[in-house]
Design an enzyme around this catalytic site. Structure first.
Site, PDB file in Angstrom:
ATOM      1  NE  ARG D 256      -2.553 -23.389 -42.411  1.00 51.02           N
ATOM      2  CZ  ARG D 256      -3.736 -23.209 -41.826  1.00 51.02           C
ATOM      3  NH1 ARG D 256      -4.450 -22.127 -42.046  1.00 51.02           N
ATOM      4  NH2 ARG D 256      -4.223 -24.135 -41.007  1.00 51.02           N
ATOM      5  CG  HIS D 260      -2.697 -19.425 -39.055  1.00 48.54           C
ATOM      6  ND1 HIS D 260      -2.677 -18.788 -40.269  1.00 48.54           N
ATOM      7  CD2 HIS D 260      -2.541 -18.453 -38.126  1.00 48.54           C
ATOM      8  CE1 HIS D 260      -2.518 -17.485 -40.080  1.00 48.54           C
ATOM      9  NE2 HIS D 260      -2.432 -17.261 -38.790  1.00 48.54           N
ATOM     10  CE1 TYR D 269      -7.778 -24.902 -39.682  1.00 48.29           C
ATOM     11  CE2 TYR D 269      -7.670 -24.316 -37.346  1.00 48.29           C
ATOM     12  CZ  TYR D 269      -7.095 -24.329 -38.600  1.00 48.29           C
ATOM     13  OH  TYR D 269      -5.853 -23.800 -38.785  1.00 48.29           O
TER      14      TYR D 269
HETATM   15  C1  LIG Z   1      -6.558  -7.208 -40.524  1.00 52.93           C
HETATM   16  C2  LIG Z   1      -6.257  -8.498 -39.863  1.00 52.93           C
HETATM   17  N1  LIG Z   1      -7.263  -9.232 -39.362  1.00 52.93           N
HETATM   18  C3  LIG Z   1      -7.018 -10.396 -38.743  1.00 52.93           C
HETATM   19  C4  LIG Z   1      -5.743 -10.860 -38.600  1.00 52.93           C
HETATM   20  C5  LIG Z   1      -5.472 -12.187 -37.884  1.00 52.93           C
HETATM   21  N2  LIG Z   1      -5.030 -13.176 -38.846  1.00 52.93           N
HETATM   22  C6  LIG Z   1      -3.730 -13.417 -39.030  1.00 52.93           C
HETATM   23  S1  LIG Z   1      -3.482 -14.458 -40.306  1.00 52.93           S
HETATM   24  C7  LIG Z   1      -5.120 -14.596 -40.632  1.00 52.93           C
HETATM   25  C8  LIG Z   1      -5.578 -15.439 -41.786  1.00 52.93           C
HETATM   26  C9  LIG Z   1      -4.982 -14.987 -43.072  1.00 52.93           C
HETATM   27  O1  LIG Z   1      -5.343 -15.853 -44.099  1.00 52.93           O
HETATM   28  P1  LIG Z   1      -4.720 -15.748 -45.550  1.00 52.93           P
HETATM   29  O2  LIG Z   1      -4.865 -14.354 -46.055  1.00 52.93           O
HETATM   30  O3  LIG Z   1      -5.333 -16.808 -46.354  1.00 52.93           O
HETATM   31  O4  LIG Z   1      -3.171 -15.996 -45.364  1.00 52.93           O
HETATM   32  P2  LIG Z   1      -2.449 -17.337 -44.863  1.00 52.93           P
HETATM   33  O5  LIG Z   1      -2.377 -17.267 -43.369  1.00 52.93           O
HETATM   34  O6  LIG Z   1      -3.217 -18.485 -45.351  1.00 52.93           O
HETATM   35  O7  LIG Z   1      -1.088 -17.273 -45.444  1.00 52.93           O
HETATM   36  C10 LIG Z   1      -5.848 -13.839 -39.727  1.00 52.93           C
HETATM   37  C11 LIG Z   1      -7.318 -13.771 -39.702  1.00 52.93           C
HETATM   38  C12 LIG Z   1      -4.715 -10.048 -39.116  1.00 52.93           C
HETATM   39  N3  LIG Z   1      -3.420 -10.402 -38.997  1.00 52.93           N
HETATM   40  N4  LIG Z   1      -4.996  -8.887 -39.736  1.00 52.93           N
END
Ligand SMILES: Cc1ncc(C[n+]2csc(CCOP(=O)(O)OP(=O)(O)O)c2C)c(N)n1
Ligand SMILES: Cc1ncc(C[n+]2csc(CCOP(=O)(O)OP(=O)(O)O)c2C)c(N)n1
Ligand SMILES: [Mg+2]
Ligand SMILES: [Mg+2]
Lengths: 326, 363, 326, 363
Positions: D256, D260, D269
């Protein structure tokens, strides 16, 4: 004394209690180095180390379930669920286990955990980031549900929640995280969990609310004052078990009551208060208890959310229905 | 192409179904007295279990989940654990509970629908029975985290069934165990059935052990009807866990010889042949055969054992039936540390209506 | 016409609709060969095959989530959650997804699923087998919550729920599964989902209830008749969205209202009805709306559960409080 | 001892980070015109992405999740899918969405907080963005079940992130896919971060691919910054799925490169060095290098491409900004097929207060 925001008050309460009690452990997604997506836990990893400020894998049921196991083993976990829309997967754990550990073991075990989660709409966030699940938690036996609405109450009620020997779901009003500052003395003094807070006295109508809606409700009290009506404003603060007596006493004086909540109307916590006030306050009521609430629909995404959250005008209109009823 | 990762699942057995030794015994099993002690435990489990069913059939107990056929797993695990380890369990672990000091009276109380049966006089730190399948996997991770944080030399055992391995909580708990390298051993009792759903319909995974690969934690299979194998594999995993070497998962292969519970009729969904076949591998007789072969066991000792078990169970039944019913007001006790004043009117209402509520609802 | 039990009526409705509509698919734990732990799906695998009567792995969130995917792709899944105490892990899916698929895609997709689950206490079952989660589901936007209380209504309302183009949570009263029989014509006729059922007319007090408590409430009406009071009994049947008009009309005639529910009191659905009746019926109310409910504690295990569920006597006492109020 | 089960995880790459060929190309990649077409798609993705961030920074869009660095995965998957396949996605799949016919105007609407952005004019059968991490894994299993039941030759792709692999729903969905042998391919975009949580803190599993071993389904790793590898591996898995040969899981390794979301500040971080290092492996330049080396691409064509992309994005921005705001009453539309009469009073109340509600709440 420092003028701080609500989210800063939460941060102070966490730090103060971690300092006082080495059993307190913070856990959640991004609570470590990142300091939490709302910065509620900023600085805590540096001060208390990653063992006591746990960045968890992305799994809310795991967070709640681990908190239960930790609490039963004698720790005092304070778990953050990043947004309350992601807290629904913790319901099974909170309802079926956290709220029952003491009960089902006849006091052999206890479960002193705190589940913190940001609640409410109004910050232009994506889907599921605007939920108000407090009624669902308040329906569960064996737990407490706390929902502060100012920096001072956030500080004192969070301390009380962490020290409480039973599980507490601690809802935080995202809309108010940084909306205003207040002097908060960081003296480790908790506020009681069994009482409402009367924020403003008045004789014409009692406005009952909690969390983020306290702000609009105080605005409505101002607007009513301009119309010549003195509104009493009560912040319920602890929704389960809640202090009905203070509300009834107020309604006893004003004879009118409006309950304000941004959650969907049907089976919301506003219905609970309206039912109890109607049941036990009927003789003093000069008008039906009015509910001013979110609609029974999905909270719209950013472009329309402001039409969903009860506005000052809707609260004023509700109060006028109560006051002008005959 | 070279693989970037590679995994293997091993299976352990010492005593085959007829009680023949298939590989050299580990140290503890060379001590015949120890084996006899565990054999006695298995006998007690089976006697207790039969009595519980009998009590249910005669209206003296509620719905009950038998442990028939799983005694080797339970004696193996029960003996490998230390009293200050923590046990998290399903509703089908009464044998382990007994070995850890839960009294039979407490078990009967629990299965009669009385919360006091979970106020264990013995293992005060063991979690209560978890009825919601799989949820205890995350509690176990939390308890293990607390132990690790405090640098204690204790381990956590989380028992779950084959059906439970389909639940998200199980994976989330395993993943936590791996991530923090927790002192936590998962015991998967693969008794081939989850009520009416056979193991093969539960998952396409060739073994249940391999589910731990998803969490990056060591995993293996064991003959769950072989007392010695279970005890040995569990002992090794627990020793590592207590020493800070992290978690493990053990799949113990066995068979649920009974109905799912006394409310179930397994003949609706599985054949008598299959059950008869499974009886050939049941765990108690193979130890008896082995001990008899050694000359360390005989009919007289067997009869004495049975008599002793029956007496102990009978005493517990008497203690149980002599226990007065709980008072209705108990439902407001231990709900919170102190009953909040907001709930006092409800308790008063209950007192007022206590008797009125005494009629059965479903007729 | 056959005299059948409530659970048999459910079985007939399922079979009839599967026959009529090949998109209907049954899913759940033990619904296949075993015919369901309550025998609600007995015989369906033989008739419709295992592809349309799916024995699922042991995973409730998966059951709900798959049902969503199936419904969006055009099937009409009828999923069984074995006991409602295991349905809490479906809340996330039902609230965050089933109830929003149509809304968030502006009608591009829909989610016509039914989630059936046995509810209520009184069958001497283990922990978590006696839950009454209807208020939590009724708080969710975009879904329907249906809770029949007789074989005939179970049959007709289940047909309507399966045919409904939106998600339905269908609560089934375990206590009533086999308690009595009723003539049910298996003619594929659905009952409406937008109306209460007035089971008994009366002029002195309106008793409002649903699900398993309908039985005790009818008993209370009998007892009240002996005391000389004519009670009107209303079965709400569909809790979300619910037919307040019929209740208000009744209260308009009787002036007194009691809401009966076995769920914990705080934030239960009884509070919703009490709040609405108090709000909109105040002028006709001659006494405060009484709630006769389960207590705000964990449903006790078998030995004490009968003291938890509202008894006929408690309902009668509630009705007398309403009738004798002055 | 012989293992009772054995597993291996393989990794596929065709083009290394400098655009050198590491193994013979699959057929489609020998057609340079096709590669150029995909290269153009990646260019459009990056232009669109940059514009979305710019719109957010200037207050014209809400919080936005960039796709920077993940273009090879998205072009590979987007091109391997057929229009009647079903796509279930996270909030970070805009490139695949574009290739499937979602318009940029719809994407902008969505990211402005307007539900109409999910009423795709293109792929009517694709699921809306799933914000609750992992939940779509079970929806995907359900959709795939429906397809299988109807004997259709279609497949489902379920995209999730590395963080999502910790969620119970992911395992439950995979287990369903294995159990019923569903036509379902899981695409795990391992971009090394879940907001601030690095891949290593998410799980102890050596690879994310191996998580599928828990469900007994085939799994492999692919260089997610290699367009050709992603496209090839995905194509094979989808072909199998459509032919009734069951599910698969593909872990695509990428990074990425952005924050975020626009609400995040990743410098809190992770180190600048780590990000700079990851840029060396970014997916677009290696295709350009390869094509340039072939003589199939040059600066002029690159400039023309950029111009074209900019124009298309600009047109979409205009369409987006010209779209009138939704009416407040839209919140009662499409809630149910027909608004129940019980809700009419609430809609009336909204109408009455529509303007009064027009003030921002958080000031
Ligand atoms: C069930 C849930 N918990 C927490 C969140 C908050 N949140 C949004 S994105 C994220 C991280 C997701 O990481 P990843 O699966 O690696 O996807 P990326 O953002 O890297 O594409 C979090 C914790 C959420 N959207 N849904
Ligand atoms: C979450 C949840 N879903 C469903 C049930 C109902 N139920 C009780 S036991 C059981 C089967 C469990 O099978 P397994 O895990 O193999 O354990 P076993 O009964 O074989 O010991 C089911 C479905 C439950 N208790 N909890
Ligand atoms: Mg089993
Ligand atoms: Mg990621």
């Amino acid at each position: 004394m420092a003028q701080i925001t609500l989210v800063e008050a939460i941060n102070r309460a966490l730090a103060t209690e971690m300092e006082r009690d080495s059993d307190v452990v913070i856990m959640g997604q991004d609570v470590g180095k990142d300091g939490g997506v709302f910065r509620a836990t900023v600085g805590l990893t540096d001060r208390f180390g990653p063992e006591r400020v746990m960045d968890t894998p992305l799994a809310e049921a795991m967070i709640a379930g681990m908190a239960i196991g930790m609490a039963v083993e004698g720790l005092k976990p304070v778990a953050e669920i990043q947004f309350s829309g992601f807290a629904y997967t913790t319901i099974d754990q909170i309802l079926n286990h956290a709220g029952r550990m003491r009960y089902r073991t006849r006091g052999r075990m206890s479960c002193p955990l705190v589940l913190r989660t940001p609640c409410g709409a109004g910050i232009h966030a994506p889907e599921h980031h605007s939920e108000s699940p407090e009624a669902m938690f308040a329906h569960m036996p064996g737990i407490r549900v706390v929902y502060p609405s100012s920096p001072r109450r956030a500080y004192g009620l969070l301390l009380a929640s962490i020290r409480d020997p039973d599980p507490v779901v601690f809802c935080e009003p995202t809309r108010l995280y940084r909306l205003f500052r207040e002097e908060v003395e960081d003296d480790a003094t908790a506020l009681p969990l069994d009482t409402c807070f009367t924020l403003r006295e008045g004789t014409d109508v009692t406005l009952v609310t909690w969390g983020g809606m306290v702000h609009e409700t105080l605005g409505a009290a101002d607007a009513l004052a301009e119309l010549g009506y003195a509104a009493e404003v009560i912040d319920v603060a602890t929704l389960k078990p809640y202090d009905l007596d203070t509300i009834l006493a107020s309604v006893g004086r004003t004879g009118r009551c409006v309950v304000v909540s941004e959650a969907p109307r049907t089976a919301g916590f506003a219905s609970e208060i309206a039912a109890s006030v109607s049941e036990q306050g009927l003789l003093s009521l000069m008008a039906p208890v009015q509910r001013v609430t979110g609609y029974d629909t999905v909270v719209p995404l950013a472009r329309l959310e402001k039409y969903y959250i009860p506005s000052v005008e809707r609260i004023v209109a509700g109060a006028r229905r109560a006051i002008e009823f005959s | 192409m070279q693989p970037v990762a590679r995994f293997e699942i091993y299976y352990t057995q010492y005593l085959d179904e007829s009680g023949r030794v298939t590989q050299p015994f580990p140290e503890f099993a060379q001590d015949t007295a120890q084996l006899i002690d565990l054999y006695r435990w298995m006998g007690l489990m089976r006697t207790y279990d039969a009595k519980a069913i009998a009590l249910q059939r005669t209206g003296q107990l509620g719905t009950y989940a038998p442990i028939l056929g799983q005694e080797a797993i339970q004696a193996g695990v029960g003996s490998a654990m230390r009293s200050d380890d923590v046990f998290l369990m399903t509703y089908r672990e009464q044998g382990i509970q007994l070995m850890r000091g839960v009294t039979m009276k407490e078990l009967f109380l629990y299965w009669s629908g009385d919360e006091r049966g979970s106020d264990y006089s013995g293992p005060r730190g063991d979690f209560p029975i978890c009825i919601t399948i799989g949820a205890q996997a995350t509690h176990a991770a939390g308890a293990a985290y607390a132990i690790k944080l405090r640098r204690q030399k204790r381990a956590v055992v989380c028992a779950i069934g084959d059906g439970a391995t389909s639940k998200g909580d199980f994976y989330e708990g395993m993943n936590a165990a791996g991530t923090w390298k927790l002192p936590l051993v998962f015991l998967v009792t693969n008794n081939q059935w989850a009520i009416s759903v056979p193991r093969g319909a539960q998952t396409a995974a060739e073994t249940l052990a391999q589910k731990a690969i998803a969490a990056g934690i060591p995993c293996e299979q064991v003959d769950g009807n072989d007392l010695i194998a279970v005890r040995q594999v569990m002992d090794q995993a627990l020793t590592k866990a207590r020493n800070g070497e992290g978690p493990a998962l053990i799949e113990a292969l066995s068979y649920r010889l009974s109905d799912h519970t006394t409310a179930d009729d397994a003949s609706r969904y599985r054949s008598a042949d299959e059950v008869a076949d499974a009886w050939k591998r049941e765990p108690i007789s193979r130890v008896r055969n082995y001990l008899t072969g050694l000359g360390a066991w005989d009919k007289t000792r067997e009869e004495a054992l049975l008599k002793d078990c029956n007496e102990r169970v009978q005493t517990a039944v008497q203690e149980y039936t002599a226990t007065p019913l709980p008072k209705p007001a108990a439902m407001f006790e231990h709900l919170y540390e102190t009953l909040p004043s907001a709930l006092e009117p409800q308790r008063a209402e209950l007192d007022l209506n206590g008797d009125a509520g005494g009629a059965d609802h479903a007729g």
